[in-house]
Design an enzyme around this catalytic site. Sequence first.
Site, PDB file in Angstrom:
ATOM      1  N   ASP A  99       0.793  -1.228   0.000  1.00  0.00           N
ATOM      2  CA  ASP A  99       0.000   0.000   0.000  1.00  0.00           C
ATOM      3  C   ASP A  99       0.826   1.278   0.000  1.00  0.00           C
ATOM      4  O   ASP A  99       0.504   2.236  -0.683  1.00  0.00           O
ATOM      5  CB  ASP A  99      -0.909  -0.016   1.236  1.00  0.00           C
ATOM      6  CG  ASP A  99      -1.787   1.201   1.308  1.00  0.00           C
ATOM      7  OD1 ASP A  99      -2.582   1.392   0.370  1.00  0.00           O
ATOM      8  OD2 ASP A  99      -1.665   1.978   2.271  1.00  0.00           O
ATOM      9  N   ASP A 102       4.555   0.603   4.164  1.00  0.00           N
ATOM     10  CA  ASP A 102       4.414  -0.625   4.957  1.00  0.00           C
ATOM     11  C   ASP A 102       4.298  -1.840   4.028  1.00  0.00           C
ATOM     12  O   ASP A 102       4.466  -1.712   2.819  1.00  0.00           O
ATOM     13  CB  ASP A 102       3.182  -0.504   5.880  1.00  0.00           C
ATOM     14  CG  ASP A 102       1.907  -0.234   5.083  1.00  0.00           C
ATOM     15  OD1 ASP A 102       1.982  -0.106   3.840  1.00  0.00           O
ATOM     16  OD2 ASP A 102       0.830  -0.166   5.697  1.00  0.00           O
ATOM     17  N   TYR A 251      -8.367   2.387   6.254  1.00  0.00           N
ATOM     18  CA  TYR A 251      -9.050   2.970   5.095  1.00  0.00           C
ATOM     19  C   TYR A 251     -10.546   2.960   5.330  1.00  0.00           C
ATOM     20  O   TYR A 251     -11.283   2.163   4.766  1.00  0.00           O
ATOM     21  CB  TYR A 251      -8.634   2.245   3.806  1.00  0.00           C
ATOM     22  CG  TYR A 251      -7.234   2.646   3.385  1.00  0.00           C
ATOM     23  CD1 TYR A 251      -7.025   3.851   2.720  1.00  0.00           C
ATOM     24  CD2 TYR A 251      -6.121   1.873   3.691  1.00  0.00           C
ATOM     25  CE1 TYR A 251      -5.741   4.256   2.357  1.00  0.00           C
ATOM     26  CE2 TYR A 251      -4.844   2.269   3.339  1.00  0.00           C
ATOM     27  CZ  TYR A 251      -4.674   3.461   2.674  1.00  0.00           C
ATOM     28  OH  TYR A 251      -3.408   3.875   2.314  1.00  0.00           O
ATOM     29  N   GLU A 493       5.326   9.757   3.639  1.00  0.00           N
ATOM     30  CA  GLU A 493       4.989   8.386   3.233  1.00  0.00           C
ATOM     31  C   GLU A 493       4.311   8.409   1.865  1.00  0.00           C
ATOM     32  O   GLU A 493       3.276   9.030   1.691  1.00  0.00           O
ATOM     33  CB  GLU A 493       4.067   7.719   4.256  1.00  0.00           C
ATOM     34  CG  GLU A 493       3.769   6.270   3.876  1.00  0.00           C
ATOM     35  CD  GLU A 493       3.155   5.444   5.003  1.00  0.00           C
ATOM     36  OE1 GLU A 493       2.630   6.033   5.966  1.00  0.00           O
ATOM     37  OE2 GLU A 493       3.203   4.201   4.900  1.00  0.00           O
TER      38      GLU A 493
END
Length: 520
Positions: A99, A102, A251, A493
């Site tokens: 994703d 991670d 999410y 990120e």
Amino acid sequence: MMDRKKKRGSCWGWFVLLVVLGGAAFSCFVLLRNSKSGSVLAATFSVSKKYANALGIAMQFFDVQKSGKLEEDNIAWRGDSALKDGSEAKLDLSKGMYDAGDNMKFGFPMAFTASVLSWAILEYGDQMMLVDQLEPAQTSLKWITDFLINAHPVDNVLYIQVGNPKVDHGCWNKPEDMMEARPLTVVNVTSPGTEVAAEAAAALASASLVFKSVNTTYSSLLLKHARQLFVFADKYRKSYSISIPQVAEFYNSTGYGDELLWAAGWLYHATAEQPYLDFVTGKNAHQFADWGNPSWFSWDNKLPGAQVLMSRISFFGGKDASNSDILMQYRDTAEVIMCGLLPESPSATSSRTENGLIWVSEWNALQHPVASAFLAVLYGDYMNAAQVSSISCDGTTFTPADLRDFAETQVDYVLGKNPMDMSYLVGYGGKFPEYVHHRGASIPGDEFPTCKEGFKWLHSHKPNPNVAVGALVGGPFLNDTYVDARNNSMQGEPTTYNSAFIVALLSSLLSTSSDIKPFA
Ligand SMILES: *[C@@H]1O[C@H](CO)[C@@H](O)[C@H](O)[C@H]1NC(C)=O
Ligand SMILES: *[C@@H]1O[C@H](CO)[C@@H](O)[C@H](O)[C@H]1NC(C)=O
Ligand SMILES: *[C@@H]1O[C@H](CO)[C@@H](O)[C@H](O)[C@H]1NC(C)=O
Ligand SMILES: *[C@@H]1O[C@H](CO)[C@@H](O)[C@H](O)[C@H]1NC(C)=O
Ligand SMILES: *[C@@H]1O[C@H](CO)[C@@H](O)[C@H](O)[C@H]1NC(C)=O
């Protein structure tokens, strides 16, 4: 079918020559051979070297994120990983993409990545081809659609997640070295997940169009799964965030109406079947389309995408666009969105930084400007193709060129024209984030830390030993600043869906000649 080799070959010849001459843009004369008629079409393209270069970099992040047995060695520091994902259900869920920084595979945003990448290929695949990026885009798309097909083993079952996010986030190790259990999460008739099933349907329906000219067997398979998933999503209506409350921490979906319309819109484009058009123009549209109100395109909100996608039918649908009043409402809403984006418009949104970047959220700030800019170029290209010269924003008129100019301000900001003088696309330009929040990039290739041992690399003061090439990081604060620190996941990120947006945007801006055609 076009003669791809020839087209590419003649382009690259000019490209090399003009790069040598130091040109900022190059033109190439392209011959397209139409194998059916045997006729030869000629077209002239002028390609931006800057955006072509950035696209080549952005596309590579999909390779950085690939799970499973890698078929190509595109990223030196990546290797095979997660080969047993899915085995607890006797499925092969080894493919798909991680994703973000991670090692989780979250099905909801992953499917959306595929939907946006498909859309980019369908609208701008001809431009990707000019710079040799069409095949990499198709290969990356297939890496996700192969996963989605396997994640849908029977009609009303869809595996939507691999890995336990709490456990995964308690580790800092590379996907290649994962030892943790990789539990599966599933939606089914007792625990349905309308938005996640509908997003997978949108991804597979749009991808079925992409692969129609490549492999009809695969294309049909994609469409079959898309149809079934849409029935599952529609018939068992419940948000996956309610069925499986644990997903809300990562999410969380704020509703499924947008995904239902988006999926039905894609199924209509893929099949031209009336029931799908009825779906997007009937009572579901009245319930979910939120006409007249602009919103922000994101992994959670597909409405702006659906408004623009449905405008396509209004612009080009011909007699199919029978319910044109309703389709016009989508188009009018798309215009309201465009009027909000254009900085000189009377209804311009105030959600911008002082330096003009659309800015909506502190977390992953770049998602909104990049996604919005893609929609702006595309809407302008629809206008051009339909010979609609302007839109009116509270009485002020704007042209497709204004939409394109807006989009260029956004992407140029991302590529370095900003107060930090920094490119937020990793690997592009002379200065880009060096402490990207990404496990694989942060751990040296010759180190194989276990779950907890790896945290020393999160906290290391040295720049990442591996470049997460093509990563689009979260992005700047509202005050246009950025803190390049590895523990700054809010800004640093990257996500895989960000890559779909930037790839779509750069592809749309590659050349000024738009060539919008029917998909099928
Ligand atoms: C249906 O999905 C729920 C939620 O993921 C799960 O707990 C349950 O075991 C599933 N049912 C079957 C029969 O697989
Ligand atoms: C076309 O797709 C089918 C179904 O995925 C696959 O079995 C077949 O090998 C593909 N054909 C080619 C030429 O790639
Ligand atoms: C998830 O979204 C719903 C609907 O917007 C909201 O009510 C809920 O508070 C959210 N949950 C989390 C954990 O953010
Ligand atoms: C910019 O905004 C961030 C986040 O709100 C804040 O931490 C930082 O101090 C601000 N920087 C400047 C120079 O104002
Ligand atoms: C990151 O680490 C620095 C230095 O150790 C610390 O000052 C900062 O608060 C941390 N930031 C976050 C977001 O954890």
